[in-house]
Design a protein around this motif. Structure first.
Motif, PDB file in Angstrom:
ATOM      1  N   MET A   1      39.201  80.436 -26.775  1.00  0.00           N
ATOM      2  CA  MET A   1      38.639  79.950 -25.561  1.00  0.00           C
ATOM      3  C   MET A   1      39.610  80.215 -24.410  1.00  0.00           C
ATOM      4  N   ARG A   2      39.025  80.580 -23.250  1.00  0.00           N
ATOM      5  CA  ARG A   2      39.887  80.859 -22.104  1.00  0.00           C
ATOM      6  C   ARG A   2      40.398  79.569 -21.491  1.00  0.00           C
ATOM      7  N   LYS A   3      41.589  79.644 -21.032  1.00  0.00           N
ATOM      8  CA  LYS A   3      42.184  78.492 -20.391  1.00  0.00           C
ATOM      9  C   LYS A   3      41.897  78.580 -18.890  1.00  0.00           C
ATOM     10  N   LEU A   4      41.306  77.520 -18.326  1.00  0.00           N
ATOM     11  CA  LEU A   4      40.975  77.505 -16.908  1.00  0.00           C
ATOM     12  C   LEU A   4      42.243  77.339 -16.084  1.00  0.00           C
ATOM     13  N   ILE A   5      42.260  78.047 -14.965  1.00  0.00           N
ATOM     14  CA  ILE A   5      43.408  77.937 -14.072  1.00  0.00           C
ATOM     15  C   ILE A   5      43.230  76.685 -13.235  1.00  0.00           C
ATOM     16  N   ARG A   6      44.211  75.851 -13.272  1.00  0.00           N
ATOM     17  CA  ARG A   6      44.138  74.606 -12.511  1.00  0.00           C
ATOM     18  C   ARG A   6      44.623  74.883 -11.080  1.00  0.00           C
ATOM     19  N   THR A   7      43.841  74.419 -10.130  1.00  0.00           N
ATOM     20  CA  THR A   7      44.254  74.554  -8.739  1.00  0.00           C
ATOM     21  C   THR A   7      44.335  73.167  -8.127  1.00  0.00           C
ATOM     22  N   SER A   8      45.154  73.063  -7.163  1.00  0.00           N
ATOM     23  CA  SER A   8      45.355  71.755  -6.544  1.00  0.00           C
ATOM     24  C   SER A   8      44.241  71.461  -5.538  1.00  0.00           C
ATOM     25  N   ARG A   9      44.136  70.206  -5.211  1.00  0.00           N
ATOM     26  CA  ARG A   9      43.129  69.810  -4.218  1.00  0.00           C
ATOM     27  C   ARG A   9      43.437  70.421  -2.861  1.00  0.00           C
ATOM     28  N   ARG A  10      44.682  70.562  -2.543  1.00  0.00           N
ATOM     29  CA  ARG A  10      45.055  71.174  -1.271  1.00  0.00           C
ATOM     30  C   ARG A  10      44.533  72.600  -1.168  1.00  0.00           C
ATOM     31  N   ALA A  11      44.586  73.327  -2.246  1.00  0.00           N
ATOM     32  CA  ALA A  11      44.082  74.702  -2.235  1.00  0.00           C
ATOM     33  C   ALA A  11      42.574  74.711  -2.005  1.00  0.00           C
ATOM     34  N   TRP A  12      41.847  73.798  -2.658  1.00  0.00           N
ATOM     35  CA  TRP A  12      40.396  73.721  -2.462  1.00  0.00           C
ATOM     36  C   TRP A  12      40.060  73.329  -1.026  1.00  0.00           C
ATOM     37  N   VAL A  13      40.750  72.343  -0.504  1.00  0.00           N
ATOM     38  CA  VAL A  13      40.511  71.915   0.878  1.00  0.00           C
ATOM     39  C   VAL A  13      40.836  73.048   1.839  1.00  0.00           C
ATOM     40  N   GLY A  14      41.916  73.745   1.605  1.00  0.00           N
ATOM     41  CA  GLY A  14      42.281  74.879   2.458  1.00  0.00           C
ATOM     42  C   GLY A  14      41.235  75.981   2.409  1.00  0.00           C
ATOM     43  N   ALA A  15      40.735  76.268   1.214  1.00  0.00           N
ATOM     44  CA  ALA A  15      39.703  77.306   1.076  1.00  0.00           C
ATOM     45  C   ALA A  15      38.427  76.905   1.819  1.00  0.00           C
ATOM     46  N   TRP A  16      38.025  75.638   1.701  1.00  0.00           N
ATOM     47  CA  TRP A  16      36.829  75.167   2.405  1.00  0.00           C
ATOM     48  C   TRP A  16      37.035  75.215   3.914  1.00  0.00           C
ATOM     49  N   MET A  17      38.232  74.888   4.373  1.00  0.00           N
ATOM     50  CA  MET A  17      38.506  74.943   5.806  1.00  0.00           C
ATOM     51  C   MET A  17      38.400  76.369   6.330  1.00  0.00           C
ATOM     52  N   VAL A  18      38.939  77.311   5.564  1.00  0.00           N
ATOM     53  CA  VAL A  18      38.860  78.715   5.970  1.00  0.00           C
ATOM     54  C   VAL A  18      37.408  79.179   5.992  1.00  0.00           C
ATOM     55  N   LEU A  19      36.637  78.835   4.970  1.00  0.00           N
ATOM     56  CA  LEU A  19      35.229  79.226   4.934  1.00  0.00           C
ATOM     57  C   LEU A  19      34.437  78.619   6.089  1.00  0.00           C
ATOM     58  N   CYS A  20      34.697  77.359   6.397  1.00  0.00           N
ATOM     59  CA  CYS A  20      34.008  76.709   7.518  1.00  0.00           C
ATOM     60  C   CYS A  20      34.373  77.374   8.843  1.00  0.00           C
ATOM     61  N   ALA A  21      35.637  77.681   9.031  1.00  0.00           N
ATOM     62  CA  ALA A  21      36.066  78.325  10.269  1.00  0.00           C
ATOM     63  C   ALA A  21      35.423  79.698  10.421  1.00  0.00           C
ATOM     64  N   VAL A  22      35.348  80.447   9.329  1.00  0.00           N
ATOM     65  CA  VAL A  22      34.708  81.763   9.375  1.00  0.00           C
ATOM     66  C   VAL A  22      33.217  81.614   9.687  1.00  0.00           C
ATOM     67  N   GLY A  23      32.572  80.636   9.078  1.00  0.00           N
ATOM     68  CA  GLY A  23      31.153  80.404   9.341  1.00  0.00           C
ATOM     69  C   GLY A  23      30.886  80.011  10.784  1.00  0.00           C
ATOM     70  N   ILE A  24      31.707  79.140  11.334  1.00  0.00           N
ATOM     71  CA  ILE A  24      31.549  78.723  12.731  1.00  0.00           C
ATOM     72  C   ILE A  24      31.782  79.899  13.671  1.00  0.00           C
ATOM     73  N   ALA A  25      32.802  80.696  13.398  1.00  0.00           N
ATOM     74  CA  ALA A  25      33.076  81.856  14.244  1.00  0.00           C
ATOM     75  C   ALA A  25      31.931  82.869  14.168  1.00  0.00           C
ATOM     76  N   ALA A  26      31.393  83.088  12.977  1.00  0.00           N
ATOM     77  CA  ALA A  26      30.279  84.030  12.827  1.00  0.00           C
ATOM     78  C   ALA A  26      29.031  83.515  13.549  1.00  0.00           C
ATOM     79  N   THR A  27      28.756  82.232  13.449  1.00  0.00           N
ATOM     80  CA  THR A  27      27.602  81.651  14.133  1.00  0.00           C
ATOM     81  C   THR A  27      27.748  81.770  15.642  1.00  0.00           C
ATOM     82  N   ALA A  28      28.933  81.469  16.159  1.00  0.00           N
ATOM     83  CA  ALA A  28      29.164  81.578  17.600  1.00  0.00           C
ATOM     84  C   ALA A  28      29.003  83.028  18.063  1.00  0.00           C
ATOM     85  N   GLY A  29      29.496  83.961  17.275  1.00  0.00           N
ATOM     86  CA  GLY A  29      29.355  85.375  17.626  1.00  0.00           C
ATOM     87  C   GLY A  29      27.906  85.828  17.631  1.00  0.00           C
TER      88      GLY A  29
END
Length: 96
Positions: A1-29
């Protein structure tokens, strides 16, 4: 069985922040790119211009007399008169 890579909550929050910022910028454009061009003013017929001037005169008279309650009624009973409703609405800001 493959071992899942554990990521921290900070990494998830950072990824969501980046995705939201990209989405807002694309919508504004996209919103800025699809803004409609302002419509140039179309010429108003002489009869409609006279009618609008008559309305403005009556509004000014009502203001001077202190009867500026925001309600004035106008009617046109001339047969064959131009329909100036669009011009009147545009002149007095009927799109608000």
């Amino acid at each position: 069985m493959r071992k899942l890579i554990r990521t921290s909550r900070r990494a998830w929050v950072g990824a969501w922040m980046v995705l939201c910022a990209v989405g807002i910028a694309a919508t504004a454009g996209l919103n800025a790119a699809s803004a409609p061009d302002p419509h140039p003013e179309e010429p108003v017929s002489a009869e409609c211009a006279e009618y609008i001037a008559d309305i403005e005169t009556q509004l000014a008279k009502a203001r001077r007399e202190g009867a500026d309650d925001g309600v004035l009624a106008f009617s046109r009973s001339k047969v064959g008169a131009d329909d100036c409703s669009d011009e009147v609405l545009e002149h007095f800001g009927g799109d608000r």
